[in-house]
Design a protein around this motif. Structure first.
Motif, PDB file in Angstrom:
ATOM      1  N   SER A  42      14.594 -16.378 -22.388  1.00 45.69           N
ATOM      2  CA  SER A  42      15.018 -17.413 -21.330  1.00 45.69           C
ATOM      3  C   SER A  42      15.002 -18.887 -22.073  1.00 45.69           C
ATOM      4  O   SER A  42      15.685 -19.742 -21.713  1.00 45.69           O
ATOM      5  CB  SER A  42      13.784 -17.517 -20.231  1.00 45.69           C
ATOM      6  N   SER A  56      23.584 -17.460 -21.285  1.00 52.06           N
ATOM      7  CA  SER A  56      23.843 -17.516 -20.104  1.00 52.06           C
ATOM      8  C   SER A  56      25.110 -16.502 -19.620  1.00 52.06           C
ATOM      9  O   SER A  56      25.034 -15.977 -18.896  1.00 52.06           O
ATOM     10  CB  SER A  56      23.982 -19.052 -19.335  1.00 52.06           C
ATOM     11  N   VAL A  94      19.757 -15.684 -12.379  1.00 52.62           N
ATOM     12  CA  VAL A  94      19.099 -16.362 -13.443  1.00 52.62           C
ATOM     13  C   VAL A  94      20.116 -16.946 -14.446  1.00 52.62           C
ATOM     14  O   VAL A  94      19.787 -18.040 -14.977  1.00 52.62           O
ATOM     15  CB  VAL A  94      18.414 -14.886 -14.370  1.00 52.62           C
ATOM     16  N   PRO A  98      18.882 -21.794 -15.183  1.00 56.82           N
ATOM     17  CA  PRO A  98      18.275 -21.612 -16.524  1.00 56.82           C
ATOM     18  C   PRO A  98      16.878 -22.326 -16.349  1.00 56.82           C
ATOM     19  O   PRO A  98      16.670 -23.087 -15.513  1.00 56.82           O
ATOM     20  CB  PRO A  98      19.159 -22.133 -17.460  1.00 56.82           C
ATOM     21  N   THR A  99      16.063 -22.144 -17.301  1.00 57.97           N
ATOM     22  CA  THR A  99      14.842 -23.121 -17.367  1.00 57.97           C
ATOM     23  C   THR A  99      15.126 -24.382 -18.312  1.00 57.97           C
ATOM     24  O   THR A  99      16.279 -24.512 -18.920  1.00 57.97           O
ATOM     25  CB  THR A  99      13.779 -22.468 -18.491  1.00 57.97           C
ATOM     26  N   HIS A 108      13.273 -20.323 -11.913  1.00 55.31           N
ATOM     27  CA  HIS A 108      13.804 -19.166 -12.782  1.00 55.31           C
ATOM     28  C   HIS A 108      12.881 -18.050 -12.868  1.00 55.31           C
ATOM     29  O   HIS A 108      13.391 -16.732 -12.923  1.00 55.31           O
ATOM     30  CB  HIS A 108      14.164 -19.834 -14.179  1.00 55.31           C
TER      31      HIS A 108
END
Length: 205
Positions: A42, A56, A94, A98-99, A108
């Protein structure tokens, strides 16, 4: 039992390739600041990361692969196919949630946790009764072993995350297992179908 089309090999085989290729390429772009042992994938897909679009894109492609595999895996129980497809949708989400570069994200993390759970459960839910008349990977024993392995790896990931240990290694183990099992099931189904076709018919007396 409905036959599995040969084209199902394509998305099932691409899933582990895009996942591993994605995090490998993104880690190279990120450079030595990224610790693959302790940091999760992540981090590679976070806003501002050098490999943001690569990771991604890999997660998005992974979701598409799971959706396509679920569509073609006609021999599996419907509950398992739906759960695999839902896991694919979770991977898509996800990729779009994103974080942040500042750290973790509840949204997330929640979606990722749901995805892990779905992809760990689908082998067991896809199992079909029938003994040797059923492809090996869709029998209860192997399906239960797959779910248990994924669940155990996910538990290890949670422990390592909590203790700030080898979370990156644990997460890669979980995601590798979950991306490879659909391929194992498809290959098992195609082999079973070929064996049944090649089996000589008993003469009518």
């Amino acid at each position: 039992m409905r036959p599995v089309p040969r084209w199902a090999l394509v998305p099932a085989g691409c899933a582990p390739v895009v996942l591993v290729g994605g995090w490998t390429t993104a880690a190279v772009l990120q450079g030595p600041s990224y610790d693959a042992v302790r940091q999760t994938i992540s981090v590679l897909a976070a806003y501002g990361a050098a490999g943001f679009w690569v990771m991604s894109g890999a997660l998005f492609a992974l979701g598409v692969c799971h959706l396509a595999t679920a569509w073609g895996l006609r021999a599996a129980a419907p509950a398992g196919r739906v759960t695999l497809a839902a896991g694919g949708v979770a991977a898509l989400v996800v990729a779009f949630v994103p974080t942040p570069s500042s750290g973790g994200s509840l949204r997330h993390g929640s979606v990722a946790a749901v995805g892990f759970a779905l992809l760990a459960l689908w082998p067991l839910l896809a199992a079909v009764r029938g003994g040797r008349a059923v492809p090996w990977a869709l029998r209860l024993g192997p399906a239960l072993a797959a779910t248990a392995s994924m669940g155990g790896a996910a538990l290890w990931f949670l422990v390592e995350t909590d203790r700030h240990g080898a979370a990156g290694v644990a997460e890669r183990l979980v995601t590798c297992l979950q991306s490879l099992w659909p391929l194992v099931v498809v290959v098992s189904c195609l082999h079973h179908q070929r064996a049944r076709t090649a089996r000589p018919r008993q003469p009518v007396r």
